[in-house]
Design a protein around this motif. Structure first.
Motif, PDB file in Angstrom:
ATOM      1  N   PRO A  12       0.701  -1.176   0.317  1.00 51.50           N
ATOM      2  CA  PRO A  12      -0.373  -0.180  -0.173  1.00 51.50           C
ATOM      3  C   PRO A  12       0.578   1.331   0.113  1.00 51.50           C
ATOM      4  CG  PRO A  12      -0.636  -1.708   1.699  1.00 51.50           C
ATOM      5  CD  PRO A  12       0.860  -2.204   1.256  1.00 51.50           C
ATOM      6  N   MET A  15       1.758   1.655  -3.273  1.00 53.46           N
ATOM      7  CA  MET A  15       0.720   2.310  -4.148  1.00 53.46           C
ATOM      8  C   MET A  15       0.480   3.568  -4.032  1.00 53.46           C
ATOM      9  SD  MET A  15       0.067  -0.140  -5.990  1.00 53.46           S
ATOM     10  CE  MET A  15      -1.743  -0.125  -6.525  1.00 53.46           C
ATOM     11  N   LEU A  16       0.556   3.674  -2.877  1.00 54.15           N
ATOM     12  CA  LEU A  16       0.142   5.341  -2.311  1.00 54.15           C
ATOM     13  C   LEU A  16       1.200   6.176  -3.355  1.00 54.15           C
ATOM     14  CD1 LEU A  16      -1.078   7.257  -0.843  1.00 54.15           C
ATOM     15  CD2 LEU A  16       0.081   7.430   0.737  1.00 54.15           C
ATOM     16  N   SER A  19       0.374   6.112  -7.103  1.00 53.72           N
ATOM     17  CA  SER A  19      -0.436   6.648  -7.599  1.00 53.72           C
ATOM     18  C   SER A  19      -0.075   8.264  -7.700  1.00 53.72           C
ATOM     19  CB  SER A  19      -1.821   6.615  -6.328  1.00 53.72           C
ATOM     20  OG  SER A  19      -1.238   6.805  -5.056  1.00 53.72           O
ATOM     21  N   LEU A  75     -10.151   3.429  -3.090  1.00 51.34           N
ATOM     22  CA  LEU A  75     -10.296   2.911  -1.151  1.00 51.34           C
ATOM     23  C   LEU A  75     -11.270   1.558  -1.442  1.00 51.34           C
ATOM     24  CD1 LEU A  75      -8.773   5.481   0.972  1.00 51.34           C
ATOM     25  CD2 LEU A  75      -7.857   3.187  -0.530  1.00 51.34           C
ATOM     26  N   PHE A 294       0.753  -2.849  -9.460  1.00 53.28           N
ATOM     27  CA  PHE A 294       0.681  -3.740  -8.714  1.00 53.28           C
ATOM     28  C   PHE A 294       1.324  -5.126  -9.171  1.00 53.28           C
ATOM     29  CE2 PHE A 294      -2.320  -7.274  -7.438  1.00 53.28           C
ATOM     30  CZ  PHE A 294      -2.442  -6.807  -6.664  1.00 53.28           C
TER      31      PHE A 294
END
Length: 319
Positions: A12, A15-16, A19, A75, A294
């Motif tokens: 996570p 990925m954050l 993003s 989310l 991912f």
């Protein structure tokens, strides 16, 4: 907490970061979705019409507001709506990703089927003319741009010999497997050529190191056949760097081989992302890059786990 759990916990966070990076990067590109969609006619819009379109696309909010709104949807499993296709982003990604996955798998098969034997052959014939030839071909393969290889392959196999189609309406694998493979073999050979060159050089270097180890010399002194020494004693230990480069390359291929998909007119993920960037389809670009990141992390995790399977001496996360 074991190694696998620690790696999954970092997903996570990565990925954050991805993003945020892709969100800011795509908005730094000059232009917007309205101009990309309407072209020169965007200049004919009245202020009220432009304001209405900006509200519709969510462009009237600040960057932070846009990001927060998009992240909230992510989310909840919603990557947004593609303005280019008028459909959910995940639906568009899942429609084009199977082609890219097939292309990546075929390219890996080509690369390993060619590169691994070539690297082993070069290592067992070190400093001989055959070794020099293999090294030169591998160097040419790594230094030649993929679009050059693609054009040469099209000319040789499609224009000159006429044995394979250059392009045309793409046929999915489940509709007509034979026709699909005839369309995919050229792109797979194009990507597999550079991939095979990298595998050849890594395999040769690793085999040279392993063949000079004490246990290999001991096996030879005991009279173990040369073929058994190479394939059963040396090769398993030489596969770790090959697995590393294969995992990294495969992760890049899953991201979409943009140039090859563009040259061969393949409706894959790479070409879709390129068109989304040109159309300033923010939701599709953001969702696709997140999906690619991912996949890349999953591939890297599987590569790390493969290390322990190939070499029992490796203990992931241990002291």
């Amino acid at each position: 907490m074991n190694y696998l759990t620690r790696r999954l916990v970092t997903f996570p966070v990565v990925m954050l970061g991805v993003s945020v990076l892709v969100f800011v990067s795509i908005r730094l590109v000059p232009g917007d979705a309205i101009t990309a969609m309407l072209g020169t006619e965007a200049g004919l819009l009245t202020p009220a019409q432009r304001a209405s379109l900006e509200t519709y696309f969510g462009m009237d909010q600040s960057w932070f507001g846009q990001y927060w709104h998009w992240l909230g949807g992510v989310l909840h499993g919603d990557l947004g709506i593609s303005v280019t296709y008028g459909r959910p982003v995940m639906e568009v990604i899942l429609r084009v990703f199977p082609l890219t996955l097939e292309l990546a798998l075929l390219s890996m098969v080509v690369a390993l089927a060619v590169g691994l034997p070539a690297g082993i052959y070069a290592a067992t014939h070190a400093e001989k003319p055959s070794d020099l030839i293999v090294r030169i071909v591998a160097m040419v393969g790594q230094s030649t741009p993929s679009f050059v290889v693609a054009l040469l392959a099209i000319y040789a196999l499609s224009v000159w010999f006429g044995v394979l189609p250059a392009m045309g309406t793409f046929t999915p694998l489940w509709d007509n497997p034979l026709k699909n493979l005839t369309q995919m073999i050229l792109p797979a050979l194009t990507l597999g050529f550079a991939f095979a060159a990298a595998v050849t050089r890594i395999a040769r270097s690793a085999m040279l190191d392993i063949l000079s180890d004490d246990y290999v010399r001991t096996a030879r002194a005991k009279g173990v056949p040369a073929r058994s020494v190479i394939w059963h004693h040396a090769l398993p230990n030489a596969l770790i760097p090959v697995v590393t480069v294969s995992g990294v390359e495969f992760g890049y291929l899953l991201g979409g081989a943009v140039i090859v998909e563009q040259v061969f007119a393949l409706p894959g993920l790479g070409r879709t992302v390129l068109e989304a960037i040109l159309q300033r389809d923010y939701a599709l670009v953001q969702g696709s890059v997140l999906f690619i990141a991912f996949n890349f992390m999953i591939v890297n995790l599987l590569v790390d786990l493969a290390y322990a399977a190939l070499d029992p001496r490796i203990r992931l996360g241990g002291k």
